[in-house]
Design a protein around this motif. Structure first.
Motif, short mmCIF file in Angstrom:
data_model
loop_
_atom_site.label_atom_id
_atom_site.label_comp_id
_atom_site.label_asym_id
_atom_site.label_seq_id
_atom_site.Cartn_x
_atom_site.Cartn_y
_atom_site.Cartn_z
N ALA A 196 0.73 -1.44 0.19
CA ALA A 196 0.40 -0.07 0.29
C ALA A 196 0.87 1.13 -0.29
O ALA A 196 0.35 1.77 -0.36
CB ALA A 196 -0.23 0.18 0.90
N GLY A 197 2.27 1.10 -0.04
CA GLY A 197 3.18 2.29 0.58
C GLY A 197 3.03 2.57 1.66
O GLY A 197 2.51 4.27 1.34
N ILE A 198 2.53 2.04 2.60
CA ILE A 198 2.35 3.75 3.94
C ILE A 198 3.27 2.59 5.46
O ILE A 198 3.28 1.27 4.90
CB ILE A 198 0.40 3.38 4.42
CG1 ILE A 198 0.18 1.96 4.61
CG2 ILE A 198 0.10 4.19 2.86
CD1 ILE A 198 -1.19 2.17 4.75
N LYS A 199 3.20 3.46 6.11
CA LYS A 199 3.78 2.70 7.63
C LYS A 199 2.64 2.67 8.44
O LYS A 199 1.73 3.48 8.64
CB LYS A 199 4.59 3.82 7.65
CG LYS A 199 5.57 4.36 6.81
CD LYS A 199 6.57 5.34 7.44
CE LYS A 199 8.01 6.18 6.51
NZ LYS A 199 8.95 6.90 6.53
N LEU A 200 3.27 2.47 8.82
CA LEU A 200 2.00 1.58 10.71
C LEU A 200 1.56 2.93 11.10
O LEU A 200 0.38 2.71 11.58
CB LEU A 200 3.01 0.96 11.47
CG LEU A 200 2.17 -0.02 12.16
CD1 LEU A 200 1.29 -1.05 12.24
CD2 LEU A 200 3.23 -0.26 13.86
N ALA A 201 2.50 4.05 11.43
CA ALA A 201 2.29 5.29 11.79
C ALA A 201 0.98 6.35 11.43
O ALA A 201 0.55 6.27 11.69
CB ALA A 201 3.42 5.63 12.07
N ASP A 202 1.29 4.97 9.77
CA ASP A 202 -0.25 6.20 9.00
C ASP A 202 -1.26 5.66 9.19
O ASP A 202 -2.62 5.88 8.38
CB ASP A 202 0.03 6.31 7.40
CG ASP A 202 1.31 6.95 6.97
OD1 ASP A 202 1.10 7.54 7.91
OD2 ASP A 202 2.46 6.44 6.55
N LEU A 203 -1.58 4.33 9.63
CA LEU A 203 -3.25 4.00 10.15
C LEU A 203 -3.24 4.77 11.13
O LEU A 203 -4.00 5.48 11.64
CB LEU A 203 -2.50 2.43 11.08
CG LEU A 203 -2.28 1.41 10.09
CD1 LEU A 203 -1.79 0.26 10.68
CD2 LEU A 203 -2.83 1.21 8.69
N ASP A 204 -5.31 4.87 10.90
CA ASP A 204 -6.21 5.28 11.86
C ASP A 204 -6.45 4.44 12.86
O ASP A 204 -6.64 4.64 13.93
CB ASP A 204 -7.36 5.02 10.94
CG ASP A 204 -7.50 5.93 9.84
OD1 ASP A 204 -6.59 7.69 10.59
OD2 ASP A 204 -8.20 6.28 8.41
N ALA A 205 -5.87 2.93 12.67
CA ALA A 205 -6.43 1.80 13.41
C ALA A 205 -6.55 0.53 13.40
O ALA A 205 -5.90 0.78 12.48
CB ALA A 205 -7.99 2.12 14.18
N LEU A 206 -6.14 -0.46 14.37
CA LEU A 206 -5.39 -1.06 13.90
C LEU A 206 -7.36 -2.88 14.62
O LEU A 206 -8.40 -2.59 15.25
CB LEU A 206 -4.96 -2.27 15.15
CG LEU A 206 -3.16 -1.85 14.84
CD1 LEU A 206 -2.09 -1.86 16.02
CD2 LEU A 206 -2.75 -2.50 13.24
#
Length: 240
Positions: free
Chosen positions: A56-66
Motif C-alpha cells: 500500500a506504500g504506507i507506514k504503521l504510523a499512517d493507520l487510523d486504527a488496528l
C-alpha cells in the motif's frame, strides 16, 4: 485488490482458527494476505503485516486504527493475534477495534455464497470437548449475533435454534459443523470448510470505527466464552 467506499486506514489481523491472515483497508482499497496453516502463526504474522503495508506504500504510523478478532476461538490463536496487535498499537499509539471472530466467519461465508441471500447465517467454531462456539448473524446487523454468542454442545445448539424466533431459511458455516448431530439440523446449506479472513474483520471494523467503538491496547481483552461460563458456574456455587 478490492475497492471499498470507506477511506479510513485500518489494519486487521487474525489467527483464531486454522488460518493466518492480515488485511489492510486503505483509502477504499483492500489488500490481504491469507495462508491456511495450523502452526507457525507467530513466525508468519508480522512479515505479512510488513508485506501489506509495503504494497500500500504506507507506514504503521499512517493507520487510523488496528482491528483484531477478539474471539471466541483457539486460546493460543487468540493470544497470538491479540498480543501482536497490542505490540503494534503501543508502538504507534493506535486505537484497536475488537471484532467477533464468529461475525467475521459469518460475513466471509456470506461473501463466498451470494446464493444465500439475506438469510441468517449460523457461524460455528470447534471448541473441542464436544462443544462449539456459535452465533447467528444477519445481513442487516452483521457485527452482532441475533442471540448471545455461546459455547455449547451440539444438542444444546439445536435446542436453542428450535426455541428461538430467528427467521428461516438458515445457513451455516465453520469447522464446528463436523459434529454428527448437526446432520439433523434445520439448515438449508452448510460450508464446513469456511475459515476466518482478516478481510472480513476489517470490513466489520470500519463501521465500528465510525461509531467510536475502539479500545486502547491496554484494555484489549480476548473473549473466550468458556472461561466466562466457568466463572458464572463458580459464582453460582459460591452464592448457594
Amino acid at each position: 485488490m478490492t475497492r471499498f467506499k470507506n477511506a479510513v486506514k485500518i489494519l486487521a489481523l487474525d489467527t483464531t482458527s486454522g488460518a493466518c491472515s492480515v488485511a489492510l483497508m486503505s483509502d477504499g482499497q483492500l489488500i490481504e494476505r491469507f495462508v491456511q496453516a495450523e502452526r507457525d502463526h507467530t513466525r508468519r504474522l508480522l512479515p505479512m503485516v510488513d508485506e501489506v503495508l509495503a504494497e500500500a506504500g504506507i507506514k504503521l504510523a499512517d493507520l487510523d486504527a488496528l482491528a483484531v478478532s477478539r474471539g471466541p476461538g483457539s486460546f493460543t490463536g487468540l493470544r497470538i493475534a491479540i498480543s501482536s496487535v497490542q505490540g503494534l498499537a503501543y508502538a504507534c499509539d493506535l486505537p484497536v477495534i475488537p471484532v467477533s471472530s464468529l461475525a467475521a466467519l459469518a460475513l466471509g461465508a456470506r461473501r463466498a455464497h451470494p446464493e444465500w441471500g439475506q438469510s441468517p447465517v449460523v457461524a460455528m467454531l470447534d471448541a473441542r470437548m464436544q462443544q462449539v462456539y456459535w452465533g447467528v448473524y444477519s445481513s442487516e446487523s452483521p457485527c452482532d449475533s441475533l442471540i448471545p454468542e455461546a459455547v455449547q454442545n451440539p444438542e444444546e445448539v439445536l435446542l436453542s435454534l428450535e426455541q428461538s424466533d430467528i427467521s428461516t431459511p438458515l445457513y451455516a458455516a465453520g469447522p464446528g459443523l463436523h459434529y454428527e448431530a448437526f446432520a439433523a439440523a434445520p439448515l438449508v446449506s452448510v460450508d464446513q470448510g469456511s475459515l476466518i479472513h482478516a478481510r472480513d474483520i476489517v470490513q466489520l471494523a470500519a463501521p465500528l470505527w465510525e461509531q467510536g467503538k475502539t479500545v486502547t491496547a491496554e484494555a484489549l481483552e480476548p473473549v473466550y466464552l468458556r472461561n466466562e461460563v466457568t466463572w458464572k458456574k463458580r459464582q453460582k456455587i459460591r452464592s448457594q
